[in-house]
Design a protein around this motif. Structure first.
Motif, PDB file in Angstrom:
ATOM      1  N   SER A   1     -31.509   1.159  -8.467  1.00 14.20           N
ATOM      2  CA  SER A   1     -32.731   1.262  -7.429  1.00 14.20           C
ATOM      3  C   SER A   1     -33.681   0.167  -7.322  1.00 14.20           C
ATOM      4  CB  SER A   1     -33.427   2.651  -7.821  1.00 14.20           C
ATOM      5  OG  SER A   1     -32.897   3.672  -7.870  1.00 14.20           O
TER       6      SER A   1
ATOM      7  N   PRO B   1     -28.222   6.632  -7.381  1.00 14.15           N
ATOM      8  CA  PRO B   1     -29.762   7.368  -7.210  1.00 14.15           C
ATOM      9  C   PRO B   1     -29.678   8.132  -6.120  1.00 14.15           C
ATOM     10  CG  PRO B   1     -29.741   5.097  -6.698  1.00 14.15           C
ATOM     11  CD  PRO B   1     -28.388   5.158  -7.273  1.00 14.15           C
TER      12      PRO B   1
ATOM     13  N   CYS C   1     -29.346   7.454  -2.002  1.00 18.96           N
ATOM     14  CA  CYS C   1     -28.672   6.368  -1.555  1.00 18.96           C
ATOM     15  C   CYS C   1     -27.547   6.658  -0.540  1.00 18.96           C
ATOM     16  CB  CYS C   1     -27.845   5.920  -3.069  1.00 18.96           C
ATOM     17  SG  CYS C   1     -26.686   4.623  -2.932  1.00 18.96           S
TER      18      CYS C   1
END
Length: 245
Positions: A63, A89, A92
């Motif tokens: 991230s 994450p 995404c």
């Protein structure tokens, strides 16, 4: 020692002679392309179980590379069955790429289990020619257990650098040749490699991928050599980490 290796390689050649014949006839490669996704699906489940914590640690800072003005854009090359999806994450935006179109049905199953991600598209392309992906368009590129089967690793890394935006990151987890050339694992890799490559869709046990990464001129390289836990003995040596464009 070289004679012993040659004798054992010859023995394996005789055992696998039908496969070599099918390969010469141009039949084996077509069979492997259809069979390999089913085999990899089983192997991936075992591999992920052993490598769970290593993958969690590897992708823990993905991230951090999201562009400030948009969601994280991620390209996974050689995505296979989608074994890495659960480590990405929330939110995404994932583009999947694989040379083998027969993986698409397995990807659909993995995507259905990972509704925390936004899947953009599935591209059928080779990692050393990603012309379908625009320059500087990705925050992150991921490659796990792929480089072993590509003939030109430096060319792949050039393509990775092309599609990454400045400051973007390339994440990798690859099995490699044993560093200690006198070790029993190195001996085993040398004996198995010719037949292994044929049976496992071009996968080589003798790739020195870390050297290619070191020579690729990334602005930053975080690379570790590890001994992977509880996986097939010939692929115990791994490199893991990320590189920043």
């Amino acid at each position: 020692m070289a004679v012993v290796i040659l004798l054992l390689q010859s023995f394996l050649f005789l055992l696998a002679l039908p496969i070599y014949v099918l390969n010469c006839l141009g039949i084996w490669d077509k069979m492997v392309k259809k069979i390999f996704p089913y085999l990899l699906c089983k192997l991936t489940a075992m591999y992920n179980k052993s490598m769970e914590q290593i993958k969690k640690d590897l992708f823990s800072n993905v991230s951090d590379f999201a562009s400030s003005s948009k969601e994280l854009t991620l390209l996974e090359i050689g995505c296979g069955t989608g074994a890495n999806f659960k480590f990405y994450p929330d939110g995404c935006r994932v583009t999947c790429m694989d040379l083998n179109p027969n993986f698409q049905s397995f990807l659909s199953e993995s995507q259905a289990k990972c509704d925390h991600l936004k899947f953009e598209r599935f591209l059928v392309a080779s990692a050393d020619n990603m012309s379908q992906v625009a320059d500087n368009s990705m925050d992150v590129v991921v490659c796990t257990l792929l480089v072993c089967s590509v003939p030109n690793t430096p060319k792949v890394l050039k393509e990775v650098q092309r599609v990454l935006r400045p400051g973007g990151a390339f994440y990798f987890l690859e099995h490699v040749a044993a560093q200690d050339d006198s070790s029993w694992i190195s001996f085993l890799q040398k004996v198995l490699n010719p037949t292994w490559r044929l049976c496992f869709d071009g996968c080589s046990l003798r790739k020195t991928t870390w050297k290619d990464l070191e020579n690729a001129k990334f602005s930053e390289l975080k690379l570790r050599h590890i001994q992977a836990p509880s996986v097939l003995k010939p692929i115990i040596p791994h490199v893991v980490g990320y590189a920043v464009k």
